[in-house]
Design a protein around this motif. Structure first.
Motif, PDB file in Angstrom:
ATOM      1  N   PHE A   6       0.773  -1.167  -0.056  1.00 55.10           N
ATOM      2  CA  PHE A   6      -0.019   0.166   0.233  1.00 55.10           C
ATOM      3  C   PHE A   6       0.893   1.214   0.053  1.00 55.10           C
ATOM      4  O   PHE A   6       2.021   1.215   0.741  1.00 55.10           O
ATOM      5  CB  PHE A   6      -0.916   0.103   1.297  1.00 55.10           C
ATOM      6  N   PRO A   7       0.369   2.342  -0.820  1.00 54.95           N
ATOM      7  CA  PRO A   7       1.140   3.683  -0.340  1.00 54.95           C
ATOM      8  C   PRO A   7       1.280   4.150   0.747  1.00 54.95           C
ATOM      9  O   PRO A   7       0.413   3.860   1.633  1.00 54.95           O
ATOM     10  CB  PRO A   7       0.548   4.603  -1.658  1.00 54.95           C
ATOM     11  N   GLN A   8       2.160   4.628   1.137  1.00 54.12           N
ATOM     12  CA  GLN A   8       2.430   5.201   2.626  1.00 54.12           C
ATOM     13  C   GLN A   8       1.673   6.608   2.489  1.00 54.12           C
ATOM     14  O   GLN A   8       2.363   7.729   2.225  1.00 54.12           O
ATOM     15  CB  GLN A   8       3.789   5.432   2.899  1.00 54.12           C
ATOM     16  N   VAL A   9       0.398   6.609   2.722  1.00 55.82           N
ATOM     17  CA  VAL A   9      -0.553   8.091   2.572  1.00 55.82           C
ATOM     18  C   VAL A   9       0.312   9.044   3.174  1.00 55.82           C
ATOM     19  O   VAL A   9       0.198  10.262   2.761  1.00 55.82           O
ATOM     20  CB  VAL A   9      -1.828   7.590   2.800  1.00 55.82           C
ATOM     21  N   THR A  10       0.401   8.765   4.510  1.00 50.40           N
ATOM     22  CA  THR A  10       0.843   9.905   5.432  1.00 50.40           C
ATOM     23  C   THR A  10       2.209  10.480   4.746  1.00 50.40           C
ATOM     24  O   THR A  10       2.198  11.745   4.816  1.00 50.40           O
ATOM     25  CB  THR A  10       0.900   9.441   6.955  1.00 50.40           C
ATOM     26  N   GLN A  11       3.169   9.876   4.465  1.00 52.89           N
ATOM     27  CA  GLN A  11       4.239  10.222   3.968  1.00 52.89           C
ATOM     28  C   GLN A  11       4.072  11.065   2.532  1.00 52.89           C
ATOM     29  O   GLN A  11       4.690  12.090   2.249  1.00 52.89           O
ATOM     30  CB  GLN A  11       5.402   8.994   3.494  1.00 52.89           C
ATOM     31  N   LEU A  12       2.935  10.804   1.965  1.00 50.06           N
ATOM     32  CA  LEU A  12       2.784  11.309   0.556  1.00 50.06           C
ATOM     33  C   LEU A  12       1.905  12.587   1.093  1.00 50.06           C
ATOM     34  O   LEU A  12       2.243  13.747   0.415  1.00 50.06           O
ATOM     35  CB  LEU A  12       1.877  10.605  -0.212  1.00 50.06           C
TER      36      LEU A  12
END
Length: 139
Positions: A6-12
């Motif tokens: 999964f993409p690291q949403v917070t980091q993005l």
């Protein structure tokens, strides 16, 4: 347990949020938007947000290992369909709404939540004022 990438949403999201705060600051300082920023207040918000992340990392390890242990007792696996993501999104949004209502009505939880409302200014940096003690209120 299956591993999914999964993409690291917070980091993005962090760079976009920082840019949004800087744009808001620029708009307010140049008179293009109403509002106010005070350096000490904004720095306090940034420090509280940083403390929340650090506390979440330290205390989140306990939750992470507990959830990994509980995973072995699951009755079924819903998979990763669009409908599962939509249902999870809606249920999590409902969960947060209920938490927020409780946080404003129950003194024990308000003690954990009040710092989010402690700024003298209402701007994007105020959103960073998050509690470090959510684990202790069971919220």
């Amino acid at each position: 347990m299956d591993s999914y990438n999964f993409p690291q949403v917070t980091q993005l999201a962090i760079p976009f949020f920082v840019v949004a705060i800087l744009v808001e600051l620029w708009l307010v300082r140049t008179g293009r938007a109403r509002g106010s920023f005070e350096t000490r207040d904004t720095l306090t918000s940034l420090m509280m947000g940083t403390g929340n992340v650090v506390a979440g990392l330290l205390l989140g390890v306990v939750s992470y290992w507990a959830l990994l242990w509980l995973w072995q007792f699951r009755v079924f696996d819903l998979g990763l369909s669009v409908w599962v993501f939509l249902a999870a999104f809606l249920l999590d949004d409902l969960r947060y709404y209920v938490y927020h209502r409780i946080a404003h009505r129950v003194r024990w939880v308000w003690a954990e939540h009040v710092n989010h409302h402690s700024s003298q200014h209402y701007n994007l940096s105020t959103a960073l004022r998050q509690s470090w003690t959510g684990l202790f209120t069971f919220m």
